[in-house]
Design an enzyme around this catalytic site. Structure first.
Site, short mmCIF file in Angstrom:
data_model
loop_
_atom_site.label_atom_id
_atom_site.label_comp_id
_atom_site.label_asym_id
_atom_site.label_seq_id
_atom_site.Cartn_x
_atom_site.Cartn_y
_atom_site.Cartn_z
N HIS A 1 29.90 30.53 31.66
CA HIS A 1 31.05 29.88 32.26
C HIS A 1 31.24 30.48 33.51
CE1 HIS A 1 34.90 27.64 32.83
NE2 HIS A 1 35.23 28.67 33.55
N GLU A 2 31.51 31.74 33.62
CA GLU A 2 31.74 32.71 34.75
C GLU A 2 30.56 32.42 35.76
OE1 GLU A 2 34.47 33.75 35.27
OE2 GLU A 2 35.45 33.48 33.26
N HIS B 1 30.76 29.44 38.00
CA HIS B 1 31.49 29.38 38.96
C HIS B 1 30.75 30.13 40.28
CE1 HIS B 1 35.32 27.78 37.57
NE2 HIS B 1 35.44 28.72 36.68
N GLU C 1 36.30 23.76 37.13
CA GLU C 1 36.27 24.41 35.68
C GLU C 1 35.62 23.42 34.88
OE1 GLU C 1 37.51 27.05 34.70
OE2 GLU C 1 39.15 27.70 35.94
#
Length: 295
Positions: free
Chosen positions: A132-133, A136, A191
């Site tokens: 997920h990070e 970004h 997100e």
């Protein structure tokens, strides 16, 4: 120290920039000021990466980092070590020996994972969070967040030029940037896209995609406790963990991959070296008696 809920996508949220002493030079222009009203500044990906790299270097110097033979480092190397590059960026990663449940990635590809997170999530769940990070970073969310921080604080040249550069970022200016970064939040769309990136990362590399749902269920359960107010404050513009878990489950069901996830054993200790036992060689010498023959 109480564990804090992980806040996906907020750079340096748990660590203040106000203590930074580094001076960062990114260009040859003079610093601008808020009253000059510059609005057209464009922070390039290279600029964002350069500033992020220096900021993370400072963070590394002010936090305890797990050493090369530490169990946390060995585990992260095993789980994530083979993933060193993305599209247009190179990844580097370390473990902060902190009890907070957190992780972040920055525009230069730096990934920092807190030991508190590794204490409650197994390998697959950990990969879901890291994925997920990285999402970004891959989606340029981290670059855009850095740009927004600069525009808010107007730490830019006083001319309306797309080529304006930032220079000599000092302690107090980094403090302002840090405050702006902490206050900024990624949109629900960003997100959701980072969550999808994580899911696809797990699927592409042969991991159990159901670990993403499990990771969010863990966070949702934590949010029911004493840290709920912290979650409400920091995640006010983000989808909550329970909803994100539901979304992850729906993705897996759509792909025909869903099954209830069973958390695996979590091991953050270095393996104990086996002692080598050397047997002492025993030499037995037979006593020989010679009897003289009588004549």
């Amino acid at each position: 120290m109480k564990k804090k809920l992980i806040v996906f996508g907020i750079l340096f949220a748990t660590l203040g920039f106000t203590k930074m002493n580094a001076q960062i030079n990114l260009g040859d222009k003079a610093m601008g000021a808020l009253q000059k009203g510059v609005t057209s500044f464009t922070l390039t990906s290279a600029d964002a990466a350069a500033l992020s790299k220096e900021a993370v270097r400072k963070l590394d110097s002010t936090n305890e980092i797990a050493g090369p033979n530490d169990g946390y480092t060995l585990r992260l190397n095993r789980v994530f070590g083979k993933y060193t590059s993305g599209e247009g960026f190179t990844l580097n990663y370390k473990v902060y020996k902190l009890k907070e449940v957190n992780a972040f990635a920055t525009a230069d590809g730096s990934v920092r994972v807190y030991s508190g997170l590794m204490d409650i999530m197994d390998d697959n769940e950990l990969l879901a969070v890291i994925g997920h990070e990285i999402g970004h970073v891959a989606n340029n969310d981290t670059r855009d967040a850095m740009r927004a921080a600069y525009q808010k604080e107007a730490l830019i040249d006083g001319v309306s030029s797309q080529s304006a550069k930032i220079t000599a970022v000092t302690d107090s200016q980094l403090g302002k940037i840090g405050s702006a970064m902490v206050d900024s939040k990624f949109s629900r769309k960003q997100e959701a896209e980072a969550d999808l990136f994580s899911y696809n990362f797990l699927k592409k590399n042969g991991y159990d995609v159901n670990a993403e749902e499990s990771a969010f269920r863990i966070l949702a359960k934590m949010s029911e406790g004493s840290e709920a107010s912290f979650l409400d404050k920091m995640m006010s513009s983000h989808p909550d963990s329970a909803k994100r878990a539901d979304d992850a489950k729906k993705r897996a069901e759509k792909d025909g991959l869903y099954k209830p996830y069973v958390q695996q054993k979590i091991v953050n200790t270095a393996p104990v070296a086996k002692a080598t036992t050397t047997k002492k060689a025993t030499t037995t010498t037979k006593k020989t008696t010679t009897t003289a023959k009588k004549k």
